[in-house]
Scaffold this active site. Structure first.
Site, mmCIF file in Angstrom:
data_model
loop_
_atom_site.group_PDB
_atom_site.id
_atom_site.type_symbol
_atom_site.label_atom_id
_atom_site.label_comp_id
_atom_site.label_asym_id
_atom_site.label_seq_id
_atom_site.Cartn_x
_atom_site.Cartn_y
_atom_site.Cartn_z
ATOM 1 C CG ASP A 121 -2.104 -0.803 1.189
ATOM 2 O OD1 ASP A 121 -2.275 -1.503 0.175
ATOM 3 O OD2 ASP A 121 -2.911 -0.749 2.141
ATOM 4 C CE LYS A 163 -7.038 -1.044 -0.359
ATOM 5 N NZ LYS A 163 -7.091 -2.506 -0.308
ATOM 6 N N GLY A 188 -3.135 -7.374 8.043
ATOM 7 C CA GLY A 188 -2.510 -7.604 9.339
ATOM 8 C C GLY A 188 -1.046 -7.987 9.302
#
Lengths: 302, 197
Positions: free
Chosen positions: A34, A91, A224
């Site tokens: 990201d 996204k 995560g």
């Protein structure tokens, strides 16, 4: 394997399932990072990312700020495309097919119909078969994965819980998806009908898994991952590549951590190498426990 | 590792740093060839040939250095080990990379100049029928963000073209493809490579 959508010998065809899934195949064994600006995109590419995900706020910040999270500004996505030679993903909100149309018109290489953004439709996902660009979708279990594949997703990622720096949900989702695949390969033909019913998934896709022993598309892990060991854990559990969101740019020293996660993903079965690359990376993102979370993004998706 | 049937003593390595390495492995094992994933110099030591898969050439380039594989692979290629690069693998084998990163490494193993992502972004990726030398029927080729051969020396043998672009070529022990024979069901190009080991 998906059937070719075009029969056009001698001529070339774009946007077929084979071509879409092909890019997913090329990302295997890699790390998709990201990034929120061109500087981070350069750091990611320099560290060996196989692709970047362009977004305005990493999930940890979306979680902190609250409000409605939407597709990123096209200007910002174009800015990242301009500095990157690796694939650029972005996204769109669940069900927001116009955001997806905009991302396709920008030439985004992979569209993530993502639960990290605020859903635009509470019943329907995007009809991904209508697009030339490939889609990746999240899943918490095999039924969800197969529904996304039937809608045209070319890549599935286990959802985990984005923006937490906590690997526990990603492990749960990977174990659920891969565990059910293993069980289906042991089922007899009559049991497959019951599996399709229980998973709320199309029977032919369930039968195909029984035959091939795997999903119709690659399976990556997201949500995560904060350390090289987290990445290697996901890979040893059976993920074929990893997405790292907040875990890199919410840590103390992103560049060396990014490079270490890339090396741990490649050498995921070699604890000596994972130990070597894990040294002196500084403080990882703080992370949060699941009992402290108000909104579980993984619950979004139908 | 799998036991092979028709070339029992040979092991084909597949560079497994990043990319579509398991598609190559599947294809080789369907041909009855033993395979070995190559991530370290120890892995390289047991192989008789090497496939460099598609993926991101910049990522592989950095992992070749950090995994201490660049020099050993360069050495075995120049000693004559048969090697086959598809897409990113072709970029790594090329003499010159146009539009690459400044720090990108290349094995300088085949006298071609290649341009990365030359056909555009993923929305421009495509599949097409091509005619391959020595193969009777057309080959269904898949091009994913494919590189293009801009120039090639007369020493490089042209094995297939798409339009006016050379997309499959060979120079001595080095075979390169701009497309992905590992993604279609057609094993003939892998067979061609394995036969020469």
């Amino acid at each position: 394997m998906a059937k070719r959508e075009t029969e056009n010998p001698g001529k070339s065809a774009t946007g077929s399932m084979l071509v879409k899934r092909g890019l997913a195949e090329m990302l295997k064994g890699g790390v998709i990072m990201d990034v929120v600006n061109p500087e981070q995109a350069k750091i990611a590419e320099d560290a060996g990312a196989c692709a970047v995900m362009a977004l305005e706020r990493v999930p940890a910040d979306i979680r902190r700020d609250g409000g409605v999270a939407r597709m990123s500004d096209p200007e910002m996505i174009t800015g990242i495309q301009a500095v990157c030679s690796i694939p650029v993903m972005a996204k769109a909100r669940i069900g927001h097919f116009v955001e997806a149309q905009v991302l396709e018109s920008l030439g985004v290489d992979f569209i993530d119909e993502s639960e990290v953004l605020t859903p635009a439709d509470e019943a329907h996902h995007i009809d991904k078969l209508k697009f030339t660009a490939p889609f990746v979708c999240g899943a918490t279990n095999l039924g969800e994965a197969l529904r996304r594949i039937s809608e045209g997703a070319a890549l599935i990622r286990s959802k985990g819980e984005a923006g937490t720096g906590n690997i526990v949900e990603a492990v749960r989702h990977l174990r659920s998806i891969i565990g059910d695949i293993r069980k289906i390969t042991q089922a007899d033909s009559a049991e497959l009908f019951e599996w399709a019913k229980r998973l709320q998934a199309p029977l032919p896709l369930v039968q195909e898994i029984a035959e091939t022993g795997w999903l119709q598309v690659p399976l990556f892990c997201a949500g995560g991952i904060a350390t090289p060991s987290d990445a290697a854990l996901a890979m040893q559990l059976g993920a074929q590549a990893v997405f790292v969101g907040s875990g890199i740019f919410k840590s103390d020293d992103p560049a060396p951590r990014a490079k270490a996660i890339v090396e741990a993903t490649t050498h995921f079965r070699d604890p000596d190498i994972i130990a070597k690359v894990s040294r002196n990376l500084g403080v990882p993102m703080t992370g949060i426990g699941m009992d402290k979370i108000e909104q579980r993004y993984a619950e979004r998706g139908w | 590792m799998r036991v092979s049937q028709n070339s029992a003593t040979k092991v084909v390595g597949v560079l497994a740093l990043q990319g579509a390495f398991n598609s190559h492995e599947r294809m080789l094992s369907e041909l009855g060839v033993a395979t070995q994933e190559v991530r370290t110099p120890q892995d390289l030591a047991v192989v008789d040939a090497l496939i460099m898969p598609g993926g991101e050439s910049t990522t592989m380039s950095q992992l070749l250095e950090s995994s201490e594989l660049f020099e050993p692979i360069k050495k075995v290629i120049h000693e004559g080990m048969p090697v086959f690069g598809t897409c990113a693998g072709m970029i790594l084998l090329a003499k010159t990379i146009f539009d690459g990163r400044d720090d990108q490494v290349s094995f300088n193993a085949i006298d071609i100049e290649v341009q990365r992502n030359a056909y555009g972004r993923q929305v421009d990726s495509f599949e097409a029928e091509i005619q391959v030398e020595r193969l009777n029927d057309a080959f269904h080729a898949v091009f994913i963000r494919a590189p293009r051969i801009l120039n090639l020396s007369p020493d490089v043998e042209v094995l297939a073209k798409f339009g006016s672009d050379v997309v499959l070529a060979r120079q001595k022990n080095v075979l390169v493809a701009a497309f992905h024979p590992e993604l279609s069901e057609d094993k003939r190009i892998h067979e061609m490579f394995v036969k020469e080991i």
